[in-house]
Design an enzyme around this catalytic site. Structure first.
Site, short mmCIF file in Angstrom:
data_model
loop_
_atom_site.label_atom_id
_atom_site.label_comp_id
_atom_site.label_asym_id
_atom_site.label_seq_id
_atom_site.Cartn_x
_atom_site.Cartn_y
_atom_site.Cartn_z
N TRP A 1 0.84 -1.20 0.00
CA TRP A 1 0.00 0.00 0.00
C TRP A 1 0.88 1.26 0.00
CZ3 TRP A 1 -1.64 -4.58 1.93
CH2 TRP A 1 -3.00 -4.93 1.78
N CYS B 1 -6.68 -4.49 -1.78
CA CYS B 1 -7.84 -5.33 -1.44
C CYS B 1 -8.61 -5.88 -2.63
CB CYS B 1 -8.78 -4.61 -0.47
SG CYS B 1 -9.65 -3.20 -1.17
N HIS C 1 -13.54 -1.08 1.07
CA HIS C 1 -12.78 -2.31 1.19
C HIS C 1 -13.55 -3.40 0.44
CE1 HIS C 1 -10.32 -5.51 2.55
NE2 HIS C 1 -11.20 -6.02 3.38
N ASP D 1 -12.40 -13.18 3.19
CA ASP D 1 -11.59 -12.01 2.87
C ASP D 1 -10.13 -12.43 2.86
OD1 ASP D 1 -10.38 -9.56 2.63
OD2 ASP D 1 -11.49 -8.60 4.25
N TYR E 1 -6.45 5.17 0.09
CA TYR E 1 -7.83 4.68 0.20
C TYR E 1 -8.05 3.96 1.53
CZ TYR E 1 -7.32 -0.39 -0.68
OH TYR E 1 -7.03 -1.72 -0.58
#
Lengths: 746, 746
Positions: free
Chosen positions: B302, B337, B396, B419, B579
């Site tokens: 990220w 994600c 997400h 997830d 984000y």
């Protein structure tokens, strides 16, 4: 800033994406992901500034420092004979630090430069844990002396005399457990002034089974004395009808053990903020006590070859293991289930979570997701070893720890199973629990964590199939009572065992038992529900107490329950097995044909000579006898199984002296090699919780028939009941032990 | 055989236990622990003997081979136009093998040496998976042609003609999913004779959403077409009031993808026997799609620096990622994600588990065990960035997959959240789910797996505190509706979105909502229940659609709901944020004082110039505006927040041609750099699921104001609706995309 080459508009065909460079994936970068790093270490700390200005000074600069409150000294009142440690039940910890329990007040004395003026002066006692303290995470906690200004921890002034203020501090009952740094901060008009960081003012805050608001509250002083305070324990093994005992020195108060336990959590990278929750702490620890996945404390080894480490049967206590792990930061070799359970027990008691080691006899181990244990026979009734996979452990040890379960519906608090022995399929990771014992008993196996797995350990069916030549399978017998035959733990406050099978299961044949099994099936527990007609011949194997090296007679009783004559083509097999139920060597195989008159019985005797099994014995000297066969008249199959644990010779342990604190005593260990052969590379260990440090001797040879005597002086430092115990272990003979009780007077 | 030295009786003082040698713990030995190794690989197989004798031959030796049944040929009927693949919905897989689904009959043709005589001949079709096949584990399955002799899988003879038998085979609906080897075995008087192992006769057996007995049964053809069969998807991002779309080529039927998915399970060392259970498969996969813990498929990043891999924003599909992982066996760089969710979706659809990608706007991420998100202001109302830790992700993405939940009480089957994005505290491992969406909606968060975690992602409170100078904290505002603002997924069969927030939450303010929140609290979900009095001034931030590089005016409306004049000392802060909600750079800070008449309103305008934010933009070009302040008359704090996602320039994608199978077409991608500065190292990707292979071009420089055009010929191989889409990505500008729809006629 990008991997693309410097081509201008050149096309490259669909190309594979680049893998991570250098063979290892780069660490996930936290930039852009987290606004601050997540603290996962109790040993890393941040310095808090001694001065925090409120802003720019006024037009005349800072006001003079005179008359503002200043801190001269802080007394942590941490001596074992001071009230803090006594009232928090932490006097036994060998530690220079203040150790207290949460949810309960402790006190410190602050000496100021002048008397404290309640209406003018503002100060706070601050607690900081981990490297990124934040008030909203409970990692930075200011405690104020005034009622109207309270944070999550309560503070009050208990006494004021001259410049000294005695302050009472009550950590909230769900605060983080670990080592905090403490500061005292005073407010001055130009900013906050606080004490310098000083390790001697660190405070360890533990779980508190004595505090009603703590999740580990256990409202029974006798149980608390056993499951938190007792440093010596007994771990049961052997067989349900021939129980053996093993003494263990948990040593949870020994020097360095508490720090080692905190290090275990640091090594697991468990976020600091989770460390107040006993559910999360015990679950994480069940993963960390074994070395799988995470380089945890103990390496498992069931092979019989312990060349590069200590044989699991040789250990007498947890202290060595935890201190070695703490100093080398590498997994320690080797463990089997009781070593995992014992070290886990030390970890739990040390942090203040009530816990005990339990032993389940005939424990089903779900190797690969099939909750039944299938035994496959061939058409003639002989065991097909190639097709029979699952093993039932003769016994298995795990831990129970006591806590409330706010994450579950009402009724599932209390004792929880946690298990650090690396299992194969506990949710895909080597850990297990906490699983509510109540949930297991009532078949509510839908609740976390791993309740279905533990349920199977005490409730699995043993299913016998016969495999025909054309490959079809026929169900011939279901044994629903073999597994989970008995669950034992040490009784609180006594040196005896307590049968806690009732905590796990309703009595066999009751309607409650049926309801529970049906409920468990609804939650996916696979059981065999058909009842194949039983053969009308039973085979009964005897319960025997046999010493290692003895010859003995095995009498098999064949009972004919029918009104016709029965002829059984029998297979009698005897194997040496590991305590995990895995066969090592078949030393006996007979195929007699037995004829039994109507309603009669016949005894078939088999002579077992030690020369046949001695050289094949593994580990804990278990012999497994399986008798199967086919009734000629009916074609039905008969089966019977029996594990016999051979008794080892004993160590003689004798203690002489006055048994008074600070008076020298003598411990003597004696062993005679009862065999004709020589024992090699013999390791003898002696341990005396509270009175003697753990000691070890090595004997390269003990010829057959000869004796050794080891005498050791020791001086008890502490009053109370305890034991001195010893183990002897070598590749040719494992698990020899002995013990002597003493009651040291003050 | 032991580490002890050769001393005779010499004492050694208490010594630390030896750690594991060589820095790494030795692998746990399975000797003594397991009777057979546990199969964890679908690619390892065992050979089954071609001949298995029943025993010793009779006195005259073996009987002659004449007239016994022998197998000449086996036709797997695996062409895409044969009934097997059509009826099992597997024609689209690019594979040379037979691929079928469990719980549903398929057929094979066996050619014998002579006509089959049902009353005399005995044969079986055998299926074997993994390296230690066992009938009781479902890893060896014989299937018999006769009704009276059935194993767990059913067999029947559908047709006989000459020497050829057409046999129907029905794998049981909960069988292991993976690649099986198939044999045909005939019984002869002297033993079993079977076909030689032949890889071309391997069968892939998948989950079957069309079979009522399968745990993944989904009784809705439109949903099955979307969630199993659709290779193209839309993933939503941006903001709940300004939604953006991302096209994705799941490519679950592409050549090699199915094998890559099986390899993912092999690499996880998941026992073969667990692979029929969609609960275990999806849970394991949620851990394996990310590289943490287990060297899984994708490395998260990220940071904005993707030098050693592909930027997460650059990918257009899953195929490259999975094939790269399969060939290199190393984690692929990089994912955020939606990449995790998209690749996970491919995995699930490929194996036949219905699944979809969903997007949760304002997703709370539980960094460290505290389910609330706390924002700390100072006494004057300014955000204290040092003390504010938690982040709320702008959005997400996770997956939902469809299955029954036999491990839970009735009512929790259906869609389940899984997830694969590595979270921090999902039970201490980087995985999440399956968590029942129904359980989340009803607050039944006590059920596994991770329901409490997902509940917090859609239900957390945002709590504002004001911190006084003396360190005390005051609660000033609780926002209970910000988090989980909207949950979206692609509508089945349509190219539009579907709002599924109702699946996760009852409507705000209803009694059901209150009940659910109370229930969740009983299960340990921490919520803030006090309601501090609100300030009587509101600040309203506008919803704006702004392009990257635009200057714009931000109009803040201050509304005074009281009957007195109000004066607000205001802090207006504008930051570039990831984000994930993490702030990168504050580009705007103003402190105006605003005066509002009783019951009046005032608009404060702030001019935002692109030159101030352009050089600080990260990733997805989000600007976060926070307005806080203190009302002078009442001392109350006012707060307001707004994330504005700047709109990127678009790629123009045009497709020309007849859109008929096997007729050439042209795709054209156009882009004009709208900025005055040059874009460097630009990567453009084009993808057309079903019609065009994924393609990539690199442009080292695109000067400001100039355009690029990329024209590509392609020939659709398959009829139906699809899309051609393109992305443009470079360090200076990410996430530019465009697409064109086509409907290819046969």
């Amino acid at each position: 800033m990008s991997t693309v080459s410097d081509q201008s508009g050149a096309t490259s065909a669909p190309s594979p994406a680049p893998p991570a460079p250098l063979g290892r994936p780069p660490k996930l970068s936290s930039r852009g992901r987290f606004s601050a790093p997540i603290g996962t270490s109790n040993s890393e700390t941040t310095d808090i500034p001694e001065l925090e200005y409120f802003g720019a000074p006024g037009p005349r600069g800072y006001p003079p420092l005179t008359d503002f409150l200043d801190i001269w000294d802080v007394d942590m009142m941490k001596r074992p004979d001071e009230s803090n440690k006594i009232e928090h039940h932490t006097t036994l910890y060998h530690s220079d630090y203040l150790i207290v329990r949460r949810g309960q007040e402790f006190e410190i004395k602050i000496t100021f430069n002048r008397p404290y003026k309640p209406n003018e002066d503002k100060f706070a006692v601050e607690f900081v844990i981990g490297s990124s303290p934040a008030i909203s995470k409970g990692t930075y906690v200011p405690v104020f002396p005034k009622k109207e200004k309270q944070s999550s921890w309560r503070g009050r002034i208990k006494e004021t005399s001259d410049n000294i203020v005695t302050m009472g501090l009550t950590p909230i009952a769900d605060c983080i457990v670990g080592k905090y740094n403490m500061y005292v901060a005073v407010q001055t008009p130009f900013g906050t002034r606080r004490t310098r960081k000083d390790d001697s003012r660190a405070v360890y805050i533990l779980f508190n089974p004595w505090a009603a608001d703590d999740a580990v509250f256990l409202d029974d002083e006798k149980e608390r004395q056993e499951c938190v305070m007792n440093e010596v324990g007994i771990i049961y093994h052997g067989a349900y009808d021939d129980i053996s005992e093993r003494d263990w020195n948990y040593g949870q108060f020994n020097f360095g053990v508490l720090d080692a336990c905190l290090l275990v959590m640091d090594r697991s990278e468990m976020p600091i903020t989770n460390r107040g929750d006993p559910i999360k702490v015990t679950r994480k620890a069940s993963a960390m006590i074994n070395s799988r996945d995470d380089d945890g404390v103990l390496v498992g080894n069931w092979s019989g070859d312990y060349t590069y480490g200590v044989a699991p049967t040789s250990w007498t206590g947890s202290t060595d293991i935890l201190l070695t792990y703490a100093s080398t930061k590498m997994p320690v070799c080797y463990a089997q289930c009781w070593v995992y359970a014992a070290v886990f027990n030390t970890f739990l008691r040390c942090l203040g979570i009530p816990s005990r080691v339990v032993t389940n006899y005939f424990s089903a181990h779900d190797n690969d997701g099939n909750l039944r244990t299938d035994i496959i026979l061939d058409e003639n009734g002989r065991v097909d070893r190639n097709r029979t996979r699952d093993s039932i452990w003769n016994y298995h040890c795990w831990n129970e720890c006591y806590m409330s379960r706010p994450d579950l519906p009402q009724g599932f608090g209390g004792w929880q199973v946690v298990d650090a022995t690396p299992q194969e399929t506990s949710d895909g990771m080597y850990r297990c629990g906490p699983a509510s014992v109540q949930a297991i008993k009532h078949g509510d196996i839908c609740y976390p964590f791993d309740a279905a797995f533990v349920f199977a350990e005490v409730n699995s069916d043993v299913v016998y199939y016969s495999r025909k030549k054309d490959g079809t399978m026929q169900l011939i017998k279901v044994n629903r009572t073999h597994v989970g035959r008995m669950v034992l733990t040490k009784a609180a406050g006594e040196v005896t065992r307590r049968d806690i099978t009732d905590n796990y299961k309703f009595s066999e044949g009751t309607s409650e038992e049926r309801t529970v099994l049906e409920k468990a099936e609804e939650y996916g527990c696979k059981r065999e529900n058909s009842n194949p007609p039983l053969a009308d011949v039973d085979v009964i194997l005897p319960t025997l107490e046999i010493g290692v090296g003895d010859d003995f007679e095995l009498n098999l009783e064949f009972v004919n329950r029918s009104d016709q004559r029965r002829t059984v083509g029998t297979y009698i097999s005897g194997s040496v097995v590991y305590y995990t139920g895995v066969s090592s060597h078949e030393f006996l195989f007979r195929t007699p044909t037995v004829t039994i008159q109507p309603q009669g019985s016949v005894t078939e005797s088999v002579m077992i000579e030690s020369k046949n099994y001695m050289h094949h014995l593994v580990e804990q000297a278990n012999l497994n006898f399986i008798v199967t066969g086919k009734i000629k008249e009916t074609g039905k199959i008969v089966t019977s199984m029996k594990v016999i644990t051979l008794h080892n010779p004993k160590l003689l342990v004798e203690v002489t002296g006055n048994a008074i604190v600070n008076e020298e005593m003598i411990a003597r260990v004696e062993f005679t090699n009862p065999f004709t052969h020589t024992l090699k590379d013999v390791e003898v260990r002696m341990d005396g919780p509270g009175v003697m440090e753990h000691k070890k001797r090595l004997y390269s040879l003990i010829p057959g028939g000869t004796s050794l005597t080891w005498t050791e002086m020791f001086t008890p430092q502490r009053a109370g009941k305890t034991r001195v115990f010893a183990t002897l272990d070598c590749p040719g003979l494992r698990q020899v032990s002995g013990q002597a009780s003493i009651n040291v007077k003050p």
